[in-house]
Design an enzyme around this catalytic site. Structure first.
Site, PDB file in Angstrom:
ATOM      1  N   GLY A  41       0.772  -1.239   0.000  1.00  0.00           N
ATOM      2  CA  GLY A  41       0.000   0.000   0.000  1.00  0.00           C
ATOM      3  C   GLY A  41       0.802   1.288   0.000  1.00  0.00           C
ATOM      4  O   GLY A  41       0.361   2.289  -0.550  1.00  0.00           O
ATOM      5  N   GLU A  95       4.090   4.207   6.233  1.00  0.00           N
ATOM      6  CA  GLU A  95       2.870   3.402   6.055  1.00  0.00           C
ATOM      7  C   GLU A  95       1.828   4.224   5.303  1.00  0.00           C
ATOM      8  O   GLU A  95       1.794   5.459   5.403  1.00  0.00           O
ATOM      9  CB  GLU A  95       2.371   2.990   7.459  1.00  0.00           C
ATOM     10  CG  GLU A  95       1.040   2.297   7.547  1.00  0.00           C
ATOM     11  CD  GLU A  95       0.990   0.911   6.905  1.00  0.00           C
ATOM     12  OE1 GLU A  95       1.364   0.795   5.737  1.00  0.00           O
ATOM     13  OE2 GLU A  95       0.516  -0.021   7.578  1.00  0.00           O
ATOM     14  N   ASP A  99      -5.299   2.002  10.633  1.00  0.00           N
ATOM     15  CA  ASP A  99      -6.717   1.733  10.866  1.00  0.00           C
ATOM     16  C   ASP A  99      -6.852   1.242  12.319  1.00  0.00           C
ATOM     17  O   ASP A  99      -6.863   2.055  13.243  1.00  0.00           O
ATOM     18  CB  ASP A  99      -7.143   0.702   9.816  1.00  0.00           C
ATOM     19  CG  ASP A  99      -8.604   0.352   9.856  1.00  0.00           C
ATOM     20  OD1 ASP A  99      -9.419   1.226  10.162  1.00  0.00           O
ATOM     21  OD2 ASP A  99      -8.950  -0.810   9.593  1.00  0.00           O
ATOM     22  N   LYS A 127      -7.137   6.615  10.291  1.00  0.00           N
ATOM     23  CA  LYS A 127      -8.562   6.387  10.573  1.00  0.00           C
ATOM     24  C   LYS A 127      -8.697   6.218  12.083  1.00  0.00           C
ATOM     25  O   LYS A 127      -8.823   5.112  12.597  1.00  0.00           O
ATOM     26  CB  LYS A 127      -8.989   5.083   9.885  1.00  0.00           C
ATOM     27  CG  LYS A 127      -9.853   5.274   8.676  1.00  0.00           C
ATOM     28  CD  LYS A 127     -10.529   3.958   8.346  1.00  0.00           C
ATOM     29  CE  LYS A 127     -10.076   3.428   7.030  1.00  0.00           C
ATOM     30  NZ  LYS A 127     -10.662   2.104   6.732  1.00  0.00           N
ATOM     31  N   VAL A 149     -11.084   3.331   1.847  1.00  0.00           N
ATOM     32  CA  VAL A 149     -10.589   4.190   0.766  1.00  0.00           C
ATOM     33  C   VAL A 149      -9.665   3.417  -0.181  1.00  0.00           C
ATOM     34  O   VAL A 149      -9.037   2.434   0.222  1.00  0.00           O
ATOM     35  CB  VAL A 149      -9.852   5.442   1.311  1.00  0.00           C
ATOM     36  CG1 VAL A 149     -10.811   6.370   2.022  1.00  0.00           C
ATOM     37  CG2 VAL A 149      -8.698   5.061   2.239  1.00  0.00           C
ATOM     38  N   ARG A 161      -4.916   0.485  -7.064  1.00  0.00           N
ATOM     39  CA  ARG A 161      -3.723   1.098  -6.459  1.00  0.00           C
ATOM     40  C   ARG A 161      -3.156   2.203  -7.345  1.00  0.00           C
ATOM     41  O   ARG A 161      -2.473   3.095  -6.874  1.00  0.00           O
ATOM     42  CB  ARG A 161      -2.620   0.046  -6.266  1.00  0.00           C
ATOM     43  CG  ARG A 161      -2.958  -1.032  -5.253  1.00  0.00           C
ATOM     44  CD  ARG A 161      -1.701  -1.858  -4.969  1.00  0.00           C
ATOM     45  NE  ARG A 161      -1.992  -3.106  -4.269  1.00  0.00           N
ATOM     46  CZ  ARG A 161      -2.123  -3.222  -2.956  1.00  0.00           C
ATOM     47  NH1 ARG A 161      -2.009  -2.162  -2.185  1.00  0.00           N
ATOM     48  NH2 ARG A 161      -2.363  -4.391  -2.402  1.00  0.00           N
TER      49      ARG A 161
HETATM   50  P1  5GP Z   1      -4.550  -1.875  10.615  1.00  0.00           P
HETATM   51  O1  5GP Z   1      -3.649  -2.999  10.990  1.00  0.00           O
HETATM   52  O2  5GP Z   1      -4.140  -0.548  11.168  1.00  0.00           O
HETATM   53  O3  5GP Z   1      -5.988  -2.193  10.931  1.00  0.00           O
HETATM   54  O4  5GP Z   1      -4.565  -1.785   9.054  1.00  0.00           O
HETATM   55  C1  5GP Z   1      -3.502  -1.305   8.319  1.00  0.00           C
HETATM   56  C2  5GP Z   1      -3.531  -1.857   6.923  1.00  0.00           C
HETATM   57  O5  5GP Z   1      -4.859  -2.203   6.532  1.00  0.00           O
HETATM   58  C3  5GP Z   1      -3.091  -0.825   5.926  1.00  0.00           C
HETATM   59  O6  5GP Z   1      -1.721  -0.913   5.687  1.00  0.00           O
HETATM   60  C4  5GP Z   1      -3.903  -1.190   4.693  1.00  0.00           C
HETATM   61  O7  5GP Z   1      -3.242  -2.173   3.956  1.00  0.00           O
HETATM   62  C5  5GP Z   1      -5.166  -1.784   5.237  1.00  0.00           C
HETATM   63  N1  5GP Z   1      -6.278  -0.808   5.305  1.00  0.00           N
HETATM   64  C6  5GP Z   1      -6.843  -0.277   6.408  1.00  0.00           C
HETATM   65  N2  5GP Z   1      -7.829   0.568   6.083  1.00  0.00           N
HETATM   66  C7  5GP Z   1      -7.872   0.601   4.741  1.00  0.00           C
HETATM   67  C8  5GP Z   1      -8.668   1.322   3.795  1.00  0.00           C
HETATM   68  O8  5GP Z   1      -9.552   2.133   4.095  1.00  0.00           O
HETATM   69  N3  5GP Z   1      -8.404   1.088   2.486  1.00  0.00           N
HETATM   70  C9  5GP Z   1      -7.447   0.202   2.070  1.00  0.00           C
HETATM   71  N4  5GP Z   1      -7.293   0.051   0.762  1.00  0.00           N
HETATM   72  N5  5GP Z   1      -6.674  -0.484   2.934  1.00  0.00           N
HETATM   73  C10 5GP Z   1      -6.889  -0.283   4.248  1.00  0.00           C
END
Ligand code: 5GP
Length: 173
Positions: A41, A95, A99, A127, A149, A161
């Protein structure tokens, strides 16, 4: 599923990237940096950001994922690990989006166990409302609402992407 409202245009993104690079250049003046991108990402953000970093740096990548389609599994898998030795070096982890914080927290602890001199985190999107694990973000681009998103490196099922902007991804009504 369709690409919906555009949250950030290519111009918004480039302005923010330059702001973040200015902060990084200021904070790391006189040092050398290992910039680590979290793939897939962060690939666009990473390459745009490092173009504006003026201090000596080496780059490396980690491929990690905890997502299937639009849902986190809560379990982080590493598909490719660092080749650089980060012991006693200044490390900046880059990063695309934070999320729940599970991925970054996992990677942060993993890297800290290799004894870098310092470890900071730069994330383009935050987020905040979705956070489960508290993780420090030293350089933050935009805070966004709890929406899925795509674009500018961010995918749905490995597509979208390549979009030059960041947009909300919606279920068709
Ligand atoms: P976390 O571990 O913080 O929940 O998630 C991080 C990873 O989840 C990010 O690096 C990304 O790959 C994916 N991710 C989280 N939210 C989104 C989003 O709204 N859109 C996309 N495309 N990927 C997300």
């Amino acid at each position: 599923m369709v690409v919906g409202k555009v949250l950030f245009s290519p111009e918004d993104i480039q302005n923010k990237v330059m702001e973040l690079a200015d902060e990084i250049n200021r904070d790391y003046r006189g040092s050398e940096l290992v910039a680590i991108g979290i793939l897939k990402g962060a690939f666009m953000f990473f390459s745009d950001l490092v173009k504006h970093i003026k201090i000596p740096l080496t780059i490396d990548f980690i491929i990690a994922s905890s997502y299937i389609k639009t849902d986190t599994t809560g379990e982080v898998k590493i598909y490719y690990d660092l080749r650089e030795d980060i012991t006693n070096r200044d490390v900046l982890l880059i990063e695309d989006i934070v999320d729940t914080g599970i991925t970054l927290n996992f990677l942060r602890e993993r890297l800290l166990s290799r004894a870098p001199r310092s470890l900071k985190i730069c994330a383009l999107l935050d987020k905040k409302d979705r956070r489960v694990v508290d993780v420090p973000i030293d350089y933050k681009g935009f805070e966004i609402p709890n929406e899925y998103v795509v674009g500018y490196g961010l995918d749905f099922d490995d597509q979208y992407r390549n979009l030059p902007y960041i947009a909300i991804f919606k279920k068709k009504v």
